[in-house]
Scaffold this motif. Structure first.
Motif, mmCIF file in Angstrom:
data_model
loop_
_atom_site.group_PDB
_atom_site.id
_atom_site.type_symbol
_atom_site.label_atom_id
_atom_site.label_comp_id
_atom_site.label_asym_id
_atom_site.label_seq_id
_atom_site.Cartn_x
_atom_site.Cartn_y
_atom_site.Cartn_z
ATOM 1 N N LEU A 165 0.830 -1.207 0.000
ATOM 2 C CA LEU A 165 0.000 0.000 0.000
ATOM 3 C C LEU A 165 0.864 1.255 0.000
ATOM 4 N N TRP A 166 1.929 1.251 0.783
ATOM 5 C CA TRP A 166 2.820 2.404 0.822
ATOM 6 C C TRP A 166 3.591 2.555 -0.486
ATOM 7 N N LEU A 167 3.930 1.433 -1.102
ATOM 8 C CA LEU A 167 4.713 1.489 -2.338
ATOM 9 C C LEU A 167 3.848 1.807 -3.553
ATOM 10 N N GLY A 168 2.542 1.612 -3.404
ATOM 11 C CA GLY A 168 1.644 1.849 -4.524
ATOM 12 C C GLY A 168 1.602 0.708 -5.514
ATOM 13 N N GLY A 169 2.217 -0.401 -5.179
ATOM 14 C CA GLY A 169 2.224 -1.590 -6.030
ATOM 15 C C GLY A 169 2.896 -2.723 -5.288
ATOM 16 N N PHE A 170 2.678 -3.950 -5.763
ATOM 17 C CA PHE A 170 3.220 -5.108 -5.058
ATOM 18 C C PHE A 170 4.644 -5.380 -5.533
ATOM 19 N N HIS A 171 5.593 -4.659 -4.946
ATOM 20 C CA HIS A 171 7.011 -4.818 -5.264
ATOM 21 C C HIS A 171 7.503 -6.089 -4.574
ATOM 22 N N GLU A 172 7.852 -7.101 -5.365
ATOM 23 C CA GLU A 172 8.089 -8.427 -4.793
ATOM 24 C C GLU A 172 9.446 -8.561 -4.104
ATOM 25 N N THR A 173 10.154 -7.484 -3.972
ATOM 26 C CA THR A 173 11.354 -7.458 -3.137
ATOM 27 C C THR A 173 11.106 -6.650 -1.870
ATOM 28 N N TYR A 174 10.634 -5.456 -2.022
ATOM 29 C CA TYR A 174 10.505 -4.551 -0.876
ATOM 30 C C TYR A 174 9.341 -4.893 0.051
ATOM 31 N N VAL A 175 8.335 -5.636 -0.447
ATOM 32 C CA VAL A 175 7.210 -5.965 0.441
ATOM 33 C C VAL A 175 7.620 -6.896 1.580
ATOM 34 N N LYS A 176 8.814 -7.482 1.479
ATOM 35 C CA LYS A 176 9.284 -8.379 2.530
ATOM 36 C C LYS A 176 10.453 -7.808 3.326
ATOM 37 N N LEU A 177 10.732 -6.521 3.171
ATOM 38 C CA LEU A 177 11.907 -5.935 3.835
ATOM 39 C C LEU A 177 11.767 -5.927 5.346
ATOM 40 N N TRP A 178 10.527 -5.944 5.857
ATOM 41 C CA TRP A 178 10.320 -5.964 7.301
ATOM 42 C C TRP A 178 10.990 -7.169 7.956
ATOM 43 N N THR A 179 11.208 -8.242 7.190
ATOM 44 C CA THR A 179 11.844 -9.442 7.753
ATOM 45 C C THR A 179 13.260 -9.146 8.216
ATOM 46 N N PHE A 180 13.985 -8.356 7.444
ATOM 47 C CA PHE A 180 15.365 -8.022 7.817
ATOM 48 C C PHE A 180 15.420 -7.342 9.179
ATOM 49 N N PHE A 181 14.502 -6.452 9.448
ATOM 50 C CA PHE A 181 14.544 -5.711 10.712
ATOM 51 C C PHE A 181 14.113 -6.570 11.899
ATOM 52 N N TYR A 182 13.330 -7.624 11.646
ATOM 53 C CA TYR A 182 13.131 -8.620 12.693
ATOM 54 C C TYR A 182 14.480 -9.246 13.065
ATOM 55 N N PHE A 183 15.293 -9.509 12.054
ATOM 56 C CA PHE A 183 16.626 -10.079 12.276
ATOM 57 C C PHE A 183 17.475 -9.143 13.130
ATOM 58 N N VAL A 184 17.498 -7.860 12.770
ATOM 59 C CA VAL A 184 18.278 -6.882 13.524
ATOM 60 C C VAL A 184 17.804 -6.808 14.972
ATOM 61 N N SER A 185 16.501 -6.714 15.166
ATOM 62 C CA SER A 185 15.982 -6.560 16.529
ATOM 63 C C SER A 185 16.157 -7.824 17.353
#
Length: 462
Positions: A183-203
């Protein structure tokens, strides 16, 4: 520009979670602990919010979802200024560190930074690449994104993702996070829609560092992060959007919060632990195992340590049920069930075998399960190390609260073994299922092992 957009989008629920954790814990957690806990808490609140909006048939838009987030943030800011969470701080071990240990810690830190850089690069350059991720989570997310909601019209062929979600009983946390990103990207970007996973790793790495450092000092904290970040399967899933990894985050955060309660007798940590357990149940059905395990450990702890039993259980259970309750009720009303067989569970069979040819207890999984746990590189030497250090440090384990963490691990492992023996035989024979299941409790094992090793070293030095 798209990368900056998604990073900004993830900052909003992160701030929500930070303020939520701060409102509960106050000065009982450091700024960095609030940030790392707050990331998962914020995404848990976000997916819960989107689920409620979906049930109310409100169309998904970035503006509306963000507006609700801003309202939550404003309320938490007001509460933060009007109230001040008190409580007794948990004891912190402060031990000196030799120059050699400091140098080694610095070298290990460089490796961790390299690993973080690698995982981030892969996260922003590789699209969704796991077939399981696409089939179970991303296809449904794409449907909900273009459908502007959860599609609750039972006359629709795509009711609640039918045709795109093979198991409608799977929770929606990972699905809705992808929808939010799109929704924020305005389209289903099949790379960036999963970027939240990386920050789970960091936290997750941040939580591990501060949890161990509080008990054993800087060197052990850095070493714990080094070994956690070096688990091959953890690195793999930190780039992907499969749900076992965020479930591992919530179960680990809940276990650390439970540990902090035992060390401080501060029930605010039970509230946080219960909230994370509830969020975990909205990530995957296996989150129920962790509620049962930590609940049982808390029960035993309260009895043996003569703590208020009913009060403790309520502090843990009420936040969990508040967050998971609407989803569990929705599942029950729609007969979605918990397994891979629709509304029912076919005990002593296996839904992955055509015709259900295999019946009875699946004893044939024992040898393959042993092989997958001890003879593959997915989790390095975590299992043998956990066993060996627990035997060597039996006295430290028995005399401290570590035994309750080990009890949590044992109960969860027992739950999975029971499922393999009676329901999901192919989860072991095809290997991927058992590996992902281990991912959900491996961080707790490493945390327990680090605490046990510290106890052993203190006894030897003493």
């Amino acid at each position: 520009m798209e990368l900056l957009t998604i990073l900004f989008a993830l900052m909003i629920p992160s701030l929500t979670g930070d303020l939520l954790v701060s409102a509960v814990l106050g000065e009982d957690a450091t700024v960095f602990e609030k940030v790392f806990f707050g990331y998962g808490a914020g995404l848990g609140v976000l997916s819960y919010e989107m689920f409620i909006l979906g049930l109310l048939r409100v169309p998904f838009t970035a503006l509306l979802i963000t507006a609700v987030q801003i309202v939550i943030i404003a309320v938490l800011v007001v509460l933060r200024f009007r109230t001040k969470a008190g409580g007794r701080k948990a004891p912190m071990e402060r031990s000196g560190i030799s120059r050699a240990a400091l140098v080694l810690a610095a070298l290990l830190s460089v490796w961790v930074l390299v690993k973080l850089g690698f995982v981030f690069h892969e996260s922003v350059t590789r699209p969704i690449y796991s077939w399981d991720t696409w089939a179970n989570w991303s296809a449904g997310a794409k449907l909900f994104f273009y459908g502007h909601g959860l599609i609750l019209d039972k006359t629709s062929e795509n009711f609640f993702g039918s045709g795109y979600r093979p198991f409608l009983g799977h929770p929606l946390h990972s699905v809705l996070l992808q929808v939010y990103s799109a929704l924020w990207l305005g389209g289903f970007h099949e790379t960036y829609v999963k970027l939240w996973t990386f920050f789970y790793f960091v936290s997750m790495l941040g939580i591990m560092y501060f949890a161990i450092k509080r008990e054993a000092g800087l060197f052990y904290g850095v070493a714990g992060v080094f070994f956690l970040s070096s688990l091959p399967l953890l690195t793999y899933h930190a780039q992907d959007a499969y749900s076992d990894f965020p479930l591992g985050w919530y179960s680990f955060a809940a276990a650390v919060s439970f540990w902090r309660y035992m060390r401080s007798d501060n029930r605010r940590f039970l509230i946080i632990s219960g909230a994370f357990l509830g969020m975990g149940m909205f990530v995957k059905n296996e989150g129920l195992f962790f509620l049962a395990a930590i609940g049982a450990a808390l029960l035993l702890y309260s009895i043996l340590e003569r703590k208020p039993l009913i009060t403790n259980l309520l502090y843990l259970a009420l936040p969990a049920l508040l967050l998971a309750g609407p989803w569990l009720v929705f599942k029950t009303v729609n007969h979605f069930g918990f397994g891979h067989t629709g509304s029912g569970l076919k005990w002593l069979g296996d839904p992955n075998i055509q015709g259900g040819a295999k019946t009875g207890v699946h004893w044939d999984i024992i040898v393959p399960a042993f092989k997958e746990v001890f003879l593959t590189a997915n989790f390095s030497l975590l299992f043998p190390f956990w066993i060996v250090i627990s035997v060597i440090g039996l006295r430290s384990v028995a005399r401290s609260e570590i035994k309750y963490l080990d009890l949590v691990v044992f109960i969860v492992m027992t739950g999975f073994v029971f499922v393999y023996l009676t329901l999901e035989r192919m989860s072991v024979l095809e290997a991927t299922g058992i590996h992902r299941n281990i991912l959900t409790y491996a961080p707790i094992m490493l945390f327990s092992s680090a605490l046990t090793l510290n106890g052993v070293m203190q006894r030897w030095r003493g």
